[in-house]
Design a protein around this motif. Structure first.
Motif, short mmCIF file in Angstrom:
data_model
loop_
_atom_site.label_atom_id
_atom_site.label_comp_id
_atom_site.label_asym_id
_atom_site.label_seq_id
_atom_site.Cartn_x
_atom_site.Cartn_y
_atom_site.Cartn_z
N SER A 21 20.41 30.16 3.09
CA SER A 21 20.44 31.50 2.56
C SER A 21 21.69 32.23 3.05
O SER A 21 21.98 32.25 4.25
N ASN A 22 22.41 32.82 2.10
CA ASN A 22 23.61 33.59 2.44
C ASN A 22 23.60 34.86 1.60
O ASN A 22 24.05 34.88 0.46
N THR A 27 21.64 28.38 -1.36
CA THR A 27 22.29 27.09 -1.59
C THR A 27 21.33 25.96 -1.26
O THR A 27 20.70 25.95 -0.20
N GLU A 76 31.34 26.46 4.36
CA GLU A 76 30.25 26.96 3.53
C GLU A 76 28.88 26.48 4.00
O GLU A 76 27.85 26.85 3.44
N GLY A 77 28.88 25.62 5.02
CA GLY A 77 27.62 25.17 5.59
C GLY A 77 27.15 23.81 5.13
O GLY A 77 26.01 23.41 5.43
#
Length: 347
Positions: A21-22, A27, A76-77
Motif C-alpha cells: 500500500s502506497n 501494488t 518502488e518496493g
C-alpha cells in the motif's frame, strides 16, 4: 509447493502474493522462485512453438537478465515489473509445456564473460546485423558488440516500410513537445557503425530540431518505427493535391480550381488565403464545410527499415533460424554474445 498457486482476479500466479500500500495505490507483488518466474516470462517473450534449442537459449538469456536487473524497481518496493520495461511476465496461465521444458533442462545455466554474469539483452530480429550496446545506451560491454546475423535476414520484420504524411508527422511531433511548425523535410545526420540512425534532423516552417534515436522511436511509436535502422525519403510536392472542385451557384457542373490562387470569403466579404485552412464550397445561400485541414503540400515520408527492436544481443528470430539449422543453444548464445562461456552454477 510446486503446484501451489494463487488467483488475482482472473489470473493465477505461482508461490505467493503480497500487497503493498502506497497512499491511495495498491501494488500487487508476486513473490516467486526464479525458475517459476521464468515459466511466465519465456513464453511471453518468445513463441512457444519455436524449436527447443531456441527456447533454451531464450531461457538462459532471460535467467541472466533477471539476475543482472533484479533491483530495477527496488525503490518502488519490488524487483522487476511485468512489462517490456523489464521482461514480460504473464503468470501461470501463460505457461507452456515446451518453454517449461526448456527452462527445466537448462536449470542453473548462466552466461559469463570473464567470470561475471552478462546482461543478456535480446530483441525480436536484427535485420542482418546486431548493434553495439554503447551506441544504444552508452554502456560499453565487450560481449555486446555488432555481429553479422544472416539468420535474421529473412525473418518477419527483417525489412519493413512506414509511410507517414506530413500532417500526421507534425501531429505526433507536437504531441511529444516538438514544435517545428509544418514539417518540410527530415534528414539523417548520424548513424552507428552498424547503420542505425543516431541523429535525425526535422526541418519545419518554424525552425528545426535534432532528435536522438530513443526520441525518434518514442515520437513515431515503436510498433510503427520498428527499429532505428532506416532511411527516409520525401514524396509528393507543393504542386500536388492543390486542386479542388467547386460550385459557384450558377452552374450545375463543378469547376476545377487551383487552391494556391483561391481565397475564402467570409460573412463580411473578407478574403482569406485558402492555404492551410479549412476548404469550403461557396454557393448563393451559404458556406458549407468540406472537411478537415487542407494539406497544401501533399507531402509524405517513406521510411524503409530493417529489424525490430534495439538490435543489441540475441535476435530471437535469428535464434529460431539457427535452431532450425541444427545449432545448439550454446552455439546460438555464443554467436550473439561475443566471447562468453555457458556455465552451470547451483546458487
Amino acid at each position: 509447493m510446486e503446484n501451489h498457486f494463487l488467483k488475482v482476479g482472473k489470473d493465477r500466479y505461482r508461490d505467493y502474493i503480497r500487497f503493498l500500500s502506497n497512499g491511495n495505490e495498491l501494488t500487487i507483488i508476486n513473490h516467486v522462485k526464479l525458475d517459476h518466474y521464468l515459466y511466465g516470462v519465456v513464453p511471453s517473450e518468445m513463441p512457444s512453438s519455436f524449436p527447443i534449442e531456441a527456447l533454451k537459449a531464450q531461457a538462459i538469456a532471460a535467467r541472466n537478465y533477471t539476475l543482472r536487473n533484479v533491483n530495477k524497481h527496488i525503490k518502488e518496493g519490488y524487483n522487476l515489473c511485468d512489462t517490456v520495461h523489464c521482461q514480460v511476465y504473464s503468470g501461470l496461465d501463460w505457461e507452456k509445456d515446451s518453454t517449461n521444458k526448456a527452462i527445466d533442462e537448462t536449470k542453473g545455466m548462466y552466461i559469463y564473460y570473464n567470470g561475471e554474469l552478462i546482461d543478456a539483452v535480446y530483441h525480436s530480429t536484427s535485420g542482418g546485423y546486431t548493434e553495439d550496446s554503447s551506441q544504444v545506451w552508452g554502456n560499453d560491454f565487450p560481449y555486446l558488440k555488432p555481429v553479422e546475423d544472416i539468420y535474421s535476414k529473412d525473418s518477419p520484420n527483417s525489412s519493413w516500410t512506414l509511410q507517414i504524411s506530413s500532417s500526421e508527422l507534425n501531429k505526433r511531433l507536437v504531441s511529444a513537445g516538438v514544435n517545428v511548425g509544418e514539417v518540410l523535410d527530415m534528414e539523417v545526420l548520424e548513424t552507428t557503425s552498424a547503420g542505425r540512425v543516431q541523429k535525425l534532423k526535422v526541418k519545419g516552417t518554424l525552425g528545426e530540431q535534432v532528435l536522438g534515436s530513443s526520441k525518434i522511436r518514442a515520437i513515431l511509436g515503436s510498433a510503427d518505427l520498428k527499429s532505428t535502422w532506416f532511411s527516409v525519403r520525401k514524396e509528393g510536392s507543393s504542386g500536388e493535391n492543390n486542386t479542388a472542385y467547386v460550385l459557384d451557384g450558377n452552374n450545375e457542373k463543378a469547376d476545377k480550381i487551383n487552391l494556391n490562387n483561391a481565397h475564402i470569403i467570409d460573412g463580411q466579404n473578407k478574403q482569406t488565403a485558402s492555404r492551410g485552412i479549412i476548404s469550403r464550397v461557396i454557393n448563393k445561400n451559404n458556406t458549407e464545410t468540406l472537411g478537415g485541414l487542407y494539406n497544401h503540400t501533399g507531402q509524405y515520408y517513406i521510411i524503409e527499415g530493417k529489424g525490430y527492436g534495439h538490435g543489441v544481443g540475441m535476435s530471437q528470430w535469428g535464434a529460431k533460424k539457427m535452431a532450425e539449422e541444427g545449432y545448439s543453444y550454446e552455439e546460438i548464445l555464443k554467436h550473439y554474445y561475443s566471447g562468453v562461456d555457458i556455465l552451470y552454477n547451483d546458487w
